[in-house]
Design an enzyme around this catalytic site. Structure first.
Site, PDB file in Angstrom:
ATOM      1  N   ASP A 191       0.859  -1.351   0.033  1.00 46.80           N
ATOM      2  CA  ASP A 191       0.040   0.005  -0.057  1.00 46.80           C
ATOM      3  C   ASP A 191       0.804   1.203   0.070  1.00 46.80           C
ATOM      4  OD1 ASP A 191      -2.571  -1.068  -0.295  1.00 46.80           O
ATOM      5  OD2 ASP A 191      -2.708  -0.760   2.007  1.00 46.80           O
ATOM      6  N   LYS A 213      -0.327   2.237  -7.473  1.00 48.71           N
ATOM      7  CA  LYS A 213      -0.396   2.759  -8.812  1.00 48.71           C
ATOM      8  C   LYS A 213      -1.095   1.938  -9.852  1.00 48.71           C
ATOM      9  CE  LYS A 213       4.401   4.644  -8.236  1.00 48.71           C
ATOM     10  NZ  LYS A 213       5.744   4.485  -8.629  1.00 48.71           N
ATOM     11  N   MET A 328      -8.952   9.284   8.580  1.00 48.95           N
ATOM     12  CA  MET A 328      -9.070   9.450   7.441  1.00 48.95           C
ATOM     13  C   MET A 328     -10.337  10.540   7.345  1.00 48.95           C
ATOM     14  SD  MET A 328      -9.382   5.662   5.317  1.00 48.95           S
ATOM     15  CE  MET A 328     -10.636   5.151   6.431  1.00 48.95           C
TER      16      MET A 328
END
Length: 397
Positions: A191, A213, A328
């Site tokens: 990750d 990616k 988050m």
């Protein structure tokens, strides 16, 4: 002195430990892990040994050693600092032909406990003529060699996935087991939040798949990650799925386990240190503290409170008296703070934001619930960051 090395299979067999102090406490985990039926004889026990007794993992006869305690035993470990009492055990053991380990006098013992290192199913035991320090030094060298030896990637470990949590960002905060598996990996799917230094240490021949990616949207990217894990494992590879923090704390690790299970690929989960606890701790904020907070709740703030996709009961969280940790949630912090205030949480409730906890880029901002969103924007803090709300924030200063 020439020793005859053996590996004892003690599962289900009686082992006696004489003494209930610090030495017995150190020796007990390995004995219990071997499956031995351990009885301890001692007038008193350390709290750790008492916990084993309370859990039913060993039996305790309160009192001093009597020769009859050895009846039926296969091995005795003497962990007392009284030479006369230890000698009494040695005599009784010799009469009954029971091997005796002496913590106080190796020369009087009929068996020694070596310095041990374990790597999976491999156990290496080292002795050095009674020089414990030399044996331990050599043990440590062997342990380091084993950790980096790709030949130990046994066939039984290939063809499966190891779901490893890499911790909050500091490469030294990965677990020992996690690092050992990473050293053996043939394929690593990593990750974005994985510590870069861990990847830099991989062998040149390791296939590294950068999950950040993969050129798809969030859902499609996860499907592609699942496909790669299954495909590589079914090809007989030793696959490590390396995730930031803990795999099951907002890490979608459960989805990957389900995908592998559906394909018949075995998965071993290796928990990691989650930043929801580690980042506050490294900023001097305990998520619980005696007399201040008896609970802490970790929630995701990746969607705003008013979103139909949000599964968080913000009204209930506002009523709690404990610590609230938001992962988050930096983008939606203004709306989250506004919602908590609207649901009744006091504006002067202490709050903090920890950016990139455990790394050299760590930054800490302390504020209040009423001001934290504005202060965070003014300070230019950026993800990844953990938000902490509650009276624990100022406890340690």
């Amino acid at each position: 002195m020439n020793l005859y090395p053996l590996a004892l299979r003690l599962e289900g067999r009686p082992v006696l430990v004489v003494g209930g102090g610090a030495v017995a406490t150190r020796r007990m985990p390995a004995l219990l892990a071997s499956g031995a039926r351990v009885q301890i004889v001692s007038p008193v026990l350390t709290p750790a040994l008492q916990a084993y007794v309370d859990a039913g993992r060993l039996t305790w006869r309160e009192g001093r050693f009597e020769p009859s305690d050895l009846d039926g035993a296969w091995l005795v470990q003497v962990a007392v600092d009284d030479p006369a009492a230890a000698a009494q055990v040695s005599v009784a053991a010799e009469e009954r032909r029971v091997f005796c380990v002496r913590a106080d006098d190796r020369d009087a013992a009929t068996a020694w406990t070596p310095a041990v290192t374990r790597q999976g199913q491999i156990t290496v035991a080292v002795t050095d003529g009674g020089d414990r320090r030399n044996a331990m030094a050599l043990r440590d060298l062997i342990a380091a060699a084993l950790e980096n030896n790709e030949l130990l990637s046994h066939r039984a470990e290939r063809g499966q996935v190891f779901l490893v949590g890499s911790g909050p960002g500091d490469p030294e905060l990965i677990t020992v087991k996690g690092r050992r598996l990473l050293n053996r990996a043939e394929v690593v799917v990593a990750d974005r939040l994985v510590p870069g230094m861990l990847l830099d240490e991989l062998r040149p021949d390791v296939e590294l798949v950068d999950a950040a990616k993969i050129p798809y949207g969030p859902s499609a990217a996860q499907e592609e990650i699942n496909r790669i894990l299954v495909e590589r494992a079914q090809a007989g590879k030793f696959v490590v799925r390396l995730k930031g923090g803990d795999p099951f704390v907002f890490g979608r690790g459960g989805e990957e386990v389900l995908a592998c299970a559906k394909a018949g690929v075995p998965v071993t989960v290796v928990p990691g240190v989650t930043s929801s606890i580690a980042a506050p701790a490294l900023a001097g904020i305990p998520v619980t503290h005696r007399g201040v907070a008896h609970e802490f709740t970790v929630v995701s703030g990746h969607v705003p409170p008013e979103s139909e996709q949000s599964l968080v009961d913000w009204a209930a969280l506002a009523r709690l008296r404990g610590t609230l940790v938001i992962m988050m949630g930096l983008k939606n912090l203004p709306k989250i703070a506004e919602r908590l205030l609207a649901e009744g949480r006091a504006a002067d409730t202490p709050a903090a934001v920890v950016q990139e906890g455990s790394t050299s880029s760590q930054r800490v901002l302390r504020s209040t619930l009423g001001e934290v969103a504005k202060a965070t924007a003014a300070a230019g803090l950026r993800p990844p960051a953990v938000v902490v709300i509650g009276d624990v924030v100022p406890v340690l200063g």
